[in-house]
Scaffold this motif. Structure first.
Motif, PDB file in Angstrom:
ATOM      1  N   VAL A 213      41.051  48.179  28.789  1.00 55.42           N
ATOM      2  CA  VAL A 213      39.569  48.480  28.515  1.00 55.42           C
ATOM      3  C   VAL A 213      38.858  48.499  27.272  1.00 55.42           C
ATOM      4  O   VAL A 213      39.292  49.940  26.065  1.00 55.42           O
ATOM      5  CB  VAL A 213      39.041  50.127  29.673  1.00 55.42           C
TER       6      VAL A 213
ATOM      7  N   GLU B  60      37.740  48.954  36.193  1.00 56.71           N
ATOM      8  CA  GLU B  60      37.244  47.761  35.119  1.00 56.71           C
ATOM      9  C   GLU B  60      37.003  46.512  35.857  1.00 56.71           C
ATOM     10  O   GLU B  60      36.519  45.539  35.322  1.00 56.71           O
ATOM     11  CB  GLU B  60      38.094  47.893  34.146  1.00 56.71           C
TER      12      GLU B  60
ATOM     13  N   TYR C 275      33.010  44.728  36.176  1.00 54.82           N
ATOM     14  CA  TYR C 275      32.813  43.379  35.476  1.00 54.82           C
ATOM     15  C   TYR C 275      31.965  42.323  36.940  1.00 54.82           C
ATOM     16  O   TYR C 275      31.327  41.729  36.359  1.00 54.82           O
ATOM     17  CB  TYR C 275      33.985  42.623  35.537  1.00 54.82           C
TER      18      TYR C 275
END
Length: 387
Positions: free
Chosen positions: A182, A234, A238
């Motif tokens: 991350v 994540e 995104y």
């Protein structure tokens, strides 16, 4: 009285191949043969895809008026038809029209076969889930303590991924994201993915770089595994998605909250319909014994539930948004619950290829620390609908 034989003067066959969204041909249907053997129609065909593990939904329709309308649906047909048909040659179907109260007499009959590629796209396909109210938790009085407190939940509508996220989809994300950790925010520096023999491999082997992450050969369209909660989260951020809450996941797996045990809409688990540990030692009153594959299968290898969601039971566990707490159901809010405010582990749902029938029930709950990955844990995504 129904006649005991069928009479066919002539057959005509129309074949439609499916196409991907970019117009690229997805497969070829050819080498057809249709024969009548007294009461049975025997159909043979070849289905060749782009990849040897391609999976299709094959449908057949019949017109009795020379193609003006294909309104005869062979409901009793068996063989290589329906969901989960793999590419290959010498595919066969058998149909007894009289069982569907159909007499094939004359020369105006046209057969149409279609094959739709399942889960073979790099883009994510969604199913729209309408909002509603359901009783969350185990209703069969056979679960574990953390699920045995049925309670009312109200949910807003949402979109959910039809399939589990695949190795190719996650490797494409890593290529664009340019890191396997991350990069910013409250979880900066946390690991997102680990190598796996049936998952992704980092061919560059340089810490923190993702340009070399790629699926192991032959596993491109298998569910991504050994992905951490941080990686799943994540990925969602995104692309503008998020992970499902436990409540959303269960509502969708239970076909809008119906009282069912398994994510394919049934109350009896069979290894021919769900990927789980079907060893005879683990057989229950609500399962059949059978194959124990000991690995995750390609997505869409088994029939979906009525919402056309695949692998909601078995194959791989799926990360949820919620922190896990065994007593959360006693304290849960009614409207759009999202789990406890904090915790040490994240919720996972659905069970996997490794698990026994009790673990693949749609109300079963489990957990894993967010920094850990496992060879039987993956995820699917949710997208919020604007009210």
């Amino acid at each position: 009285m129904k006649p005991n034989k069928i009479f066919i003067k002539a057959f005509f066959l129309i074949v439609f191949s499916c196409f991907l969204s970019n117009g690229q041909k997805a497969q070829s249907l050819y080498a057809f043969n249709i024969e009548a053997d007294e009461d049975t129609i025997n159909i043979a065909y070849n289905l060749v895809g782009q990849r040897p593990d391609d999976v299709y939904k094959v449908d057949i329709f019949v017109s009795g008026n020379n193609g003006q309308a294909f309104d005869i649906i062979p409901t009793t047909i068996v063989g290589d038809v329906g969901y989960g048909v793999k590419s290959g040659v010498k595919k066969k179907m058998q149909w007894q029209p009289l069982e569907d109260s159909v007499q094939l007499i004359g020369d105006d009959y046209i057969f149409k076969i279609s094959a739709r590629l399942l889960g073979g796209r790099d883009s994510i396909e969604f199913a729209e889930i309408p909002g509603g109210t359901f009783i969350m938790g185990n209703n069969f009085e056979e679960g574990r303590s953390d699920e045995n407190y049925p309670h009312k939940v109200n949910l807003d509508p949402f979109l959910i991924g039809v399939y589990e996220i695949t190795n190719i989809q996650f490797s494409n994300f890593l290529y664009r994201y340019e890191s396997a950790e991350v990069k910013s925010g409250e979880y900066v520096g946390q690991p997102m993915i680990f190598e796996h023999e049936k998952g992704l491999k980092n061919y560059t082997r340089k810490a923190g770089q993702s340009g070399g992450w790629a699926p192991q050969k032959g596993y491109e369209y298998h569910p991504v595994v050994n992905v951490t909660w941080y990686g799943a989260n994540e990925f969602c951020k995104y692309y503008g998605y998020r992970l499902p809450t436990e409540a959303e996941w269960e509502y969708a797996a239970r076909e809008l909250g119906d009282t069912i045990r398994f994510g394919n809409g049934k109350n009896l688990a069979s290894p021919t319909e769900i990927n789980f540990n079907g060893h005879i030692d683990y057989k229950t009153k609500y399962s059949k014994a059978g194959e124990n594959r000991q690995y995750a299968t390609r997505i869409a290898s088994f029939p979906p539930n009525k919402l056309e969601l695949f692998d909601m039971s078995g194959n791989v566990w799926e990360w949820c948004q919620d922190w896990y707490a065994s007593n959360y159901y006693f304290n849960s809010i009614t409207d759009n619950p999202t789990g406890p405010w904090f915790g040490e582990t994240k919720s996972i749902r659905g069970g996997s290829w490794h698990n026994t029938p009790v673990d693949i029930r749609v109300t079963d709950r489990s957990f894993l620390p967010p920094h850990m990955g496992s060879g039987d844990v993956g995820f699917r995504v949710v997208k919020q609908l604007v009210k």
